[in-house]
Design a protein around this motif. Sequence first.
Motif: not given
Length: 126
Positions: A1-7, A70-75, A112-121
């Motif tokens: 799933m793609a990243l979503l940025l919001l206020q 923590r960090s997330i990967a964004v391709d 973190f696991a809930t908000q970023f399920p596709d970011d296992a790495a």
Amino acid sequence: MALLLLQLGAHPNEIAATQRDECIEGGAFFLDFSRPLGRLRWCGAWNRRLGVTMSLIVPVVHQGEGSGSRSIAVDRGDPYFAELQRLWKERFPRERARPSSDVPAEKVDADFATQFPDDAAHRQRA
């Protein structure tokens, strides 16, 4: 799933990030402009210095943490790829205000696991 940025209305000076349709109430992660944006590049081999940037390593911080780890990967193909680079040029470095109360590490890990399920790495602390 793609990243979503919001206020978020309760946090008007921060930018929330998630891979879900919305942030968890009380468990939001914000872009952490107190830490540098990382880049993963390709130039015959993966490295952090030479070549075309293929992924960004984006620091995030839980709303209940004073400093993020923590960090997330964004391709490169993510719609926010260029926007994240622009935001870091504009806002880094920026101090983050301490939260009114700290959240237990177990809750931060679960959120973190809930908000970023596709970011296992990148689930482990950076």
